[in-house]
Design a protein around this motif. Structure first.
Motif, short mmCIF file in Angstrom:
data_model
loop_
_atom_site.label_atom_id
_atom_site.label_comp_id
_atom_site.label_asym_id
_atom_site.label_seq_id
_atom_site.Cartn_x
_atom_site.Cartn_y
_atom_site.Cartn_z
N HIS A 322 0.83 -1.21 0.00
CA HIS A 322 0.00 0.00 0.00
C HIS A 322 0.87 1.26 0.00
CE1 HIS A 322 -3.22 -2.70 0.86
NE2 HIS A 322 -2.79 -2.99 2.09
N PRO A 324 1.71 5.27 1.03
CA PRO A 324 1.46 6.02 2.26
C PRO A 324 0.07 6.64 2.25
CG PRO A 324 3.60 6.59 1.32
CD PRO A 324 2.91 5.75 0.32
N TRP A 326 -2.74 5.14 2.46
CA TRP A 326 -3.79 4.34 1.80
C TRP A 326 -4.82 3.88 2.82
CZ3 TRP A 326 -5.92 -0.57 1.72
CH2 TRP A 326 -6.64 -0.91 0.55
N SER A 327 -6.08 3.89 2.45
CA SER A 327 -7.11 3.41 3.38
C SER A 327 -8.19 2.71 2.57
CB SER A 327 -7.72 4.58 4.15
OG SER A 327 -8.46 5.40 3.28
N SER A 328 -8.94 1.89 3.24
CA SER A 328 -10.02 1.18 2.58
C SER A 328 -11.19 1.02 3.54
CB SER A 328 -9.55 -0.20 2.13
OG SER A 328 -10.64 -0.95 1.66
N ALA A 329 -12.38 1.04 2.97
CA ALA A 329 -13.58 0.85 3.79
C ALA A 329 -13.88 -0.63 3.99
CB ALA A 329 -14.77 1.52 3.11
N GLN A 330 -13.11 -1.49 3.35
CA GLN A 330 -13.37 -2.92 3.42
C GLN A 330 -12.91 -3.49 4.76
OE1 GLN A 330 -14.79 -4.47 0.57
NE2 GLN A 330 -13.17 -4.53 -0.97
#
Lengths: 346, 398
Positions: A322, A324, A326-330
């Motif tokens: 990933h 820097p 980085w985000s995910s709703a999963q």
């Protein structure tokens, strides 16, 4: 010698003018309606019977001009409309009669018998006499609001008329059509059936239109000519463009069939030296995967993804893939997170 | 599957309208794969009654021999019935079709669509179904797509809409997107259009595209920009979707000039940038294309075309030239030819990739036939030669 050169240039220019259609443009004079109206000639004097409608074209012939007491001594023995009128007027009118739902008789009452309410080009003396659609919409605003072309056009596909103003299929329409169709899909459907959209966007399309209509090189289709040879360059230059229509499975199916990246059958590794390694300089694959992830997915999709997990799972030598921030709703237990993030890890 | 599809094709088209159908059978044979292809298209004319208009269409295909790597020998491309109330206020579609919800990506589905026109020129539509997979997939479970769009129209060519769709593969979230689309025609000479898609599964911009054009009698000028993020366009259940944002942006202008009644000139000037500071990626390239099209007669039956194009960025850049010709011959014959030469910047891929096609076609009444030879050399094949044959017949079409 000079004279011969001048003659040659003149002949060449004349030939070019003919090829380019410039001679036709000079000939393409619309009938001089304006002088006739100014001199007091009524529309129905020449276009007799137009008020009754019907299948006739109601165009004047030479006899109308010469026997009406106007042009009793024509200056030429040839047909009047051969020069004083557009050469395509009859063809255009016949096409309009065939494809449009229209009756002059029904409209004359609405316009109080004033033809120029619609045929305003008579006043300017320029352009075709057939009114533009905007003129129709002055009264038929219900059709405009409902965007219903079939109120006037019998069958736009058979008519073969392309949009003239907005949605005009000019330039690079293959690139532009997606943007236009987003907000005007209902208008597109007035001409294009589902089979047209599915011929490119369909997951079960057997062959692209370019392959099925190979005998027409001027047909605007995607993947024309030697696209298969340069598809790797095009895909790499426009990452994401392929996946707007294709699933990565489609690439993999073809690549496996052709032995590209099919390591199980003993084919060579297509990647250069230094593609994967422990040293920082040996990790070209990371940069390339971020630049064009669909390209990787075209061979390493599905079960091939486990190749990545070997190194990039939590605690693996490859570290996090990933970027820097980085985000995910999963949730971590969903796919693909759980491949690298076993239960209990972060 | 094919038998079922053929049966459905007959049933749908026969029950939708008692009048003449429009049918087309198209047989294609090539020395490349698939070796043989038969495509059957049926389209019923619109049946109009005081209550509703009904139309049906279907396209099925059968491959003469299996395509290497694929296990199906035929499939259904489209089989759909469209119904619309007489005033055009409600519209429904059922079957296999391509779903296009505003700015969201087009998806091939087996399902249904409902579109309603509301007061004040508002419109809503909803789509639901199962995403189409090639072949007969009997092991699929819990694959579905659902979405909707709400929009409002302005004038004849104007509209603004918001769309949402979610797709699940085997119960896993594959895509979840929000899209905004807009288009407006200021007058007959100028218009704009834009679309924006946002990935909700892995939050981030998936795509932005905008275009605006200005025209007069002989010229059209278009300005455009396209911004795509490949990782957000991949299914969210792909491992490659977690690699983050490396957007590709292309902006440019396209000029179309009817230089003479029979001569069209097109020039496309664009710049592409693929850049990401975190990865140290910064590829910028100029993409230029010039095209000319000369009609040798008023209807363009005989035509010549030429194109010069510089495409790609970084080590994927290439220079290409293309020439096309179509000449009408006696006895309903037409001769067409197409030649393309591509020179990749990266010499490791080869110095020159030629591609050529020569085709002869014949059309009389409801029958048409074509024969072509295609030859090429590229990084894909050192050399390749194919023969293509096509035979088509139509019924009920003019």
């Amino acid at each position: 010698m000079k004279r011969a050169a001048v003659v040659l240039v003149c002949v060449t220019l004349a030939a070019c003018a003919g090829i380019l259609g410039l001679r036709d443009r000079k000939r393409d004079t619309t009938f001089p309606h304006r002088p006739h109206v100014i001199s007091g000639v009524t529309c129905t004097k020449c276009h007799a019977g137009v008020t009754k409608g019907g299948a006739e074209l109601h165009l004047p012939d030479d006899a109308t001009c010469t026997t009406s007491g106007c042009h009793t001594k024509p200056h030429d023995s040839r047909s009047c409309t051969g020069c004083h009128g557009s050469p395509t007027a009859v063809v255009d009118l016949m096409a309009a009669r065939e494809h449009l739902i229209f009756d002059h008789g029904k409209h004359l009452g609405q316009t109080s018998g004033n033809c120029m309410r619609c045929h305003d080009a008579v006043a300017t003396g320029k352009g075709p006499m057939r009114p533009p659609m905007a003129t129709c919409f002055r009264c038929h605003d219900d059709l405009e609001k409902a965007r219903r072309c079939d109120g006037c056009h019998k069958d736009l596909v058979e008519e073969g008329t392309l949009p003239a103003s907005h949605l005009a299929h000019d330039g690079d329409w293959i690139r532009e059509h997606g943007i236009r169709a987003s907000s005007s899909g209902d208008l597109c459907e007035t001409c294009h059936k589902q089979s047209f959209c599915a011929s490119c966007h369909g997951a079960t399309a057997p062959a692209l239109p370019a392959d099925r209509r190979f005998a027409d090189p001027f047909r605007a289709t995607i993947h024309r000519a030697g696209f298969s040879g340069r598809h790797a360059l095009e895909a790499r230059s426009d990452p994401g463009a392929c996946t707007t229509c294709h699933t990565p499975d489609r690439c993999m199916t073809c690549h496996v069939a052709k032995g590209v990246g099919d390591m199980t059958s003993g084919n060579h590794n297509p990647h250069p030296a230094g593609w994967v390694g422990l040293a920082a300089s040996d990790n070209l694959h990371g940069r390339e995967a971020r630049r064009d992830p669909a390209s990787c997915a075209s061979c390493h999709g599905g079960a091939g993804e486990m190749l990545c997990v070997k190194c990039h799972a939590v605690g693996g030598v490859g570290g996090t893939p990933h970027p820097p921030g980085w985000s995910s709703a999963q949730p971590l237990y969903s796919m693909p997170c759980r491949l690298c993030h076993p239960v209990g890890s972060r | 599957m094919i038998r079922l599809a053929c049966l459905a094709l007959v049933l749908v088209t026969a029950t939708a309208h008692a009048g003449p159908l429009r049918l087309r059978a198209d047989a294609l044979a090539t020395t490349a794969s698939p070796a043989g292809l038969l495509v059957l298209e049926a389209d019923s004319p619109t049946v109009t009654s005081s209550l509703a208009n009904l139309r049906a269409e279907a396209v099925v295909w059968i491959a003469g021999s299996q395509t290497p790597g694929e296990d199906q020998v035929g499939d259904v491309l489209v089989i759909a019935v469209d119904a619309r109330d007489a005033k055009g206020r409600a519209r429904a579609r059922l079957g296999r079709f391509v779903s296009t919800l505003g700015a969201l990506r087009a998806t091939h589905v087996d399902g249904g669509l409902l579109r309603l026109s509301l007061p004040q020129r508002f419109e809503v539509e909803a789509v639901g179904g199962v995403p189409v997979m090639p072949g007969l997939a009997t092991s699929r479970s819990f694959d579905w797509l659902a979405g909707g769009r709400a929009s409002r129209r302005f004038g004849f060519g104007g509209s603004v809409g918001v769309a949402y769709a979610q797709r699940r593969d085997a119960g896993q979230l594959a895509t979840e997107e929000l899209g905004i689309d807009a288009g407006y025609a200021f007058n007959r000479r100028s218009d704009v259009g834009a679309r924006f898609a946002y990935d909700l599964a892995n939050p981030g911009i998936a795509e932005i595209a905008a275009t605006g054009s200005l025209r007069d009698e002989e010229t059209r000028t278009e300005v455009y920009v396209i911004h795509r993020v490949a990782s957000h366009l991949l299914p969210a259940n792909s491992l490659f979707s977690v690699l983050g944002d490396v957007p590709s942006t292309r902006g440019g202008t396209l000029l179309t000039w009817k230089a003479a009644p029979r001569l069209d000139l097109i020039m496309d000037l664009g710049i592409r940038r693929i850049a990401d500071a975190d990865s140290g990626i910064n590829d910028v390239g100029v993409e230029v294309a010039g095209r000319a099209r000369l009609r040798l007669d008023a209807r363009g039956t005989n035509m010549l075309g030429a194109e010069l194009r510089r495409g790609g960025v970084g080590d994927s850049a290439w220079l290409g030239a293309r020439g096309t010709a179509r000449i009408k011959l006696p006895h309903a014959l037409t001769l067409a030819s197409e030649l393309e030469l591509v020179r990749p910047d990266d010499a490791r891929r080869g110095s020159l990739w030629p591609w050529a096609l020569v085709a002869a076609s014949w059309q009389r009444g409801e029958w048409s036939a074509a024969l072509a030879t295609e030859a090429s050399a590229s990084a894909e094949y050192r050399h390749r030669f194919d023969v293509l044959v096509q035979l088509a017949r139509t019924w009920g079409m003019k």
